[in-house]
Design a protein around this motif. Sequence first.
Motif, mmCIF file in Angstrom:
data_model
loop_
_atom_site.group_PDB
_atom_site.id
_atom_site.type_symbol
_atom_site.label_atom_id
_atom_site.label_comp_id
_atom_site.label_asym_id
_atom_site.label_seq_id
_atom_site.Cartn_x
_atom_site.Cartn_y
_atom_site.Cartn_z
ATOM 1 N N ARG A 79 0.832 -1.203 0.000
ATOM 2 C CA ARG A 79 0.000 0.000 0.000
ATOM 3 C C ARG A 79 0.862 1.246 0.000
ATOM 4 O O ARG A 79 1.484 1.563 1.002
ATOM 5 N N LEU A 80 0.883 1.944 -1.112
ATOM 6 C CA LEU A 80 1.609 3.204 -1.201
ATOM 7 C C LEU A 80 0.639 4.378 -1.106
ATOM 8 O O LEU A 80 0.841 5.306 -0.338
ATOM 9 N N VAL A 81 -0.450 4.328 -1.889
ATOM 10 C CA VAL A 81 -1.453 5.408 -1.872
ATOM 11 C C VAL A 81 -2.354 5.276 -0.654
ATOM 12 O O VAL A 81 -2.558 6.233 0.100
ATOM 13 N N ASN A 82 -2.912 4.105 -0.452
ATOM 14 C CA ASN A 82 -3.812 3.867 0.677
ATOM 15 C C ASN A 82 -3.012 3.380 1.885
ATOM 16 O O ASN A 82 -3.243 2.303 2.429
ATOM 17 N N VAL B 292 -5.354 6.423 5.267
ATOM 18 C CA VAL B 292 -6.615 5.809 5.639
ATOM 19 C C VAL B 292 -7.072 6.291 7.019
ATOM 20 O O VAL B 292 -8.237 6.638 7.212
ATOM 21 N N LYS B 293 -6.174 6.330 7.965
ATOM 22 C CA LYS B 293 -6.549 6.743 9.322
ATOM 23 C C LYS B 293 -6.853 8.238 9.407
ATOM 24 O O LYS B 293 -7.580 8.676 10.305
ATOM 25 N N ALA B 294 -6.314 9.012 8.480
ATOM 26 C CA ALA B 294 -6.580 10.448 8.481
ATOM 27 C C ALA B 294 -7.925 10.793 7.872
ATOM 28 O O ALA B 294 -8.444 11.897 8.089
ATOM 29 N N ALA B 295 -8.505 9.873 7.103
ATOM 30 C CA ALA B 295 -9.794 10.145 6.470
ATOM 31 C C ALA B 295 -10.882 10.312 7.525
ATOM 32 O O ALA B 295 -10.883 9.618 8.546
ATOM 33 N N ARG B 296 -11.798 11.229 7.277
ATOM 34 C CA ARG B 296 -12.920 11.436 8.191
ATOM 35 C C ARG B 296 -14.007 10.410 7.888
ATOM 36 O O ARG B 296 -14.466 10.299 6.748
ATOM 37 N N SER C 233 -8.331 -0.111 -7.382
ATOM 38 C CA SER C 233 -7.267 0.178 -6.428
ATOM 39 C C SER C 233 -6.081 0.820 -7.108
ATOM 40 O O SER C 233 -5.617 0.355 -8.152
ATOM 41 N N GLU C 234 -5.590 1.893 -6.483
ATOM 42 C CA GLU C 234 -4.389 2.547 -6.990
ATOM 43 C C GLU C 234 -3.133 1.781 -6.614
ATOM 44 O O GLU C 234 -2.060 2.017 -7.173
#
Length: 569
Positions: A342-345, A350-354, A509-510
Amino acid sequence: MTASTVSTTPGKRKTALIIGSGIGGLSLGIRLQSLGFDTTILERLDKAGGRAYQKRTEDGYVFDMGPTVITVPHFIEELFALERDAGMLGGADYPPAVLAPDARVREGESGGPRTREYVNLVPILPFYRIYFDDGTFFDYDGDPVSTRRQIGELAPEDLAGYERFHDDARAIFERGFLELGYTHFGDVATMLKVVPDLMRLDAVRTLFSFTGKYFTNPKMQQVFSFETLLVGGNPLSVPAIYAMIHFVEKTWGIHYAMGGTGALVQGFVRKFQELGGRIEYGQGVQEILVTDDRGRPVRHPLGRRVARGVRLESGQERHADIVVSNGDWANTYLKRLPAAARLVNSDLRVKAARQSMSLLVIYFGFRKTDTDLKLRHHNIILGPRYQELLTEIFGKKVLGRDFSQYLHVPTLTDPSLAPEGHHAAYTLVPVPHNASGLDWTVEGPKLVERVYTFLEERGYIPDLRARLTHSEFITPDYFEGTLDSYLGNAFGPEPTLIQSAFFRPHNRSEDVGNLYMVGAGAQPGGGTPSVMMSAKMTARLIAQDFGIHPSVRDGVPATEGSGAESAAD
């Protein structure tokens, strides 16, 4: 590879594994079978549905655990009309025949001919009865005469504002839903093309601020902004493009599947199996198997990474050409993919996403009396505070001194969901997700009692406790544990401006080849129609990646807006 090669060459059929049997996973499964894949859905629970799971109790009640509002019935009709190995994604996205507003809803027509083979959809009027804290209410039914009459009674100063809101919301609907609804924002360039239009429509300011341009009365501001709460969005922070929901409902109405949303889920299961798909229950997925091009384990986030299959919680491995997650976006990446893949995700992103808020939902049954309920099928009961309560739920993540709720009484339409002489109901209360640190084993029962007291003392259900025959509830712990949702969120990433379009998780998926997402956590977002749209978007991406060219359908070639080769993708 052409569609005919995928579907007919012996031994050459492509295989797909879908993690989760929510409405998004089932919708995609149906589409993949039509595209010529051999598809297996792996479901951790004992039956299909995911968030749309339906529970039957020993004392004769049937409760839809999740979504109950069905809109855009032609999305459902398109799925039921698909055929095995047809190389099709469906016809035109929005054929003119489905765009006529109001009339078909009023005439009681909810589903096309193929839909009626699997499930009975009926229109619900009013769409919602919206109660204000002073006891007044607004019956939102999409009817222009009724709407204007009620505004004139409750907030005559806002009649002229409604006319302007109506015209501007229509423009957002036409551009944002009819024209861009199936656009997958997989790159920045695609997003930048639409930014000028969204700016011109003023669709990037917050929805509540947008409604404030037209309405001065707080009741009208609430009526025309609350709907995003039903898809996990805070009206104070979602972009005004969500004003389109008003027109989505006005154009196609609100519908109910007789037997509950679970009946629609079972219709999708039946269709998927008729097309040759397999669904396996009690099969939780522990890990998505990822290797490099040479089939070796991935040790760093550079280079090509490819999904090869899954490892089940039992330890068994299943291999396939593609893997799709209909599970929670955050936990798909955090728990089922190694960090080295996982480079992008990444963990940081992921944890910073609201995440969206969570819910406390009470499922209860009660005896009928000779006095008719004043409630309707769908009821929105707003508390004395609106902006302040939303800030507490989404921002401060605390339980307030009051609450708002969505009260669903389906037995007013469908008595079969309860024993004779009884009603089945559920009431949904938005609450903070589990970043709040609240102990729901303590706070859950206390909030349930507060809700019951409110419904009884305010006269929504008189003598409720004396009439109560069944009661149970779920909290954010159910979403985090049973549904494996990160922090117990109920709708995936919160649909803020900076988590929409290109900035919302991608359906392809990126990070990992042959890995895809579908459902509320992917584009376009939460809500039953959106997850069906998500399935079509993801199917298009898969068709592109595997060189499948869907056939001409209903005179519409597979071009932008109708097939796999959409220029938007």
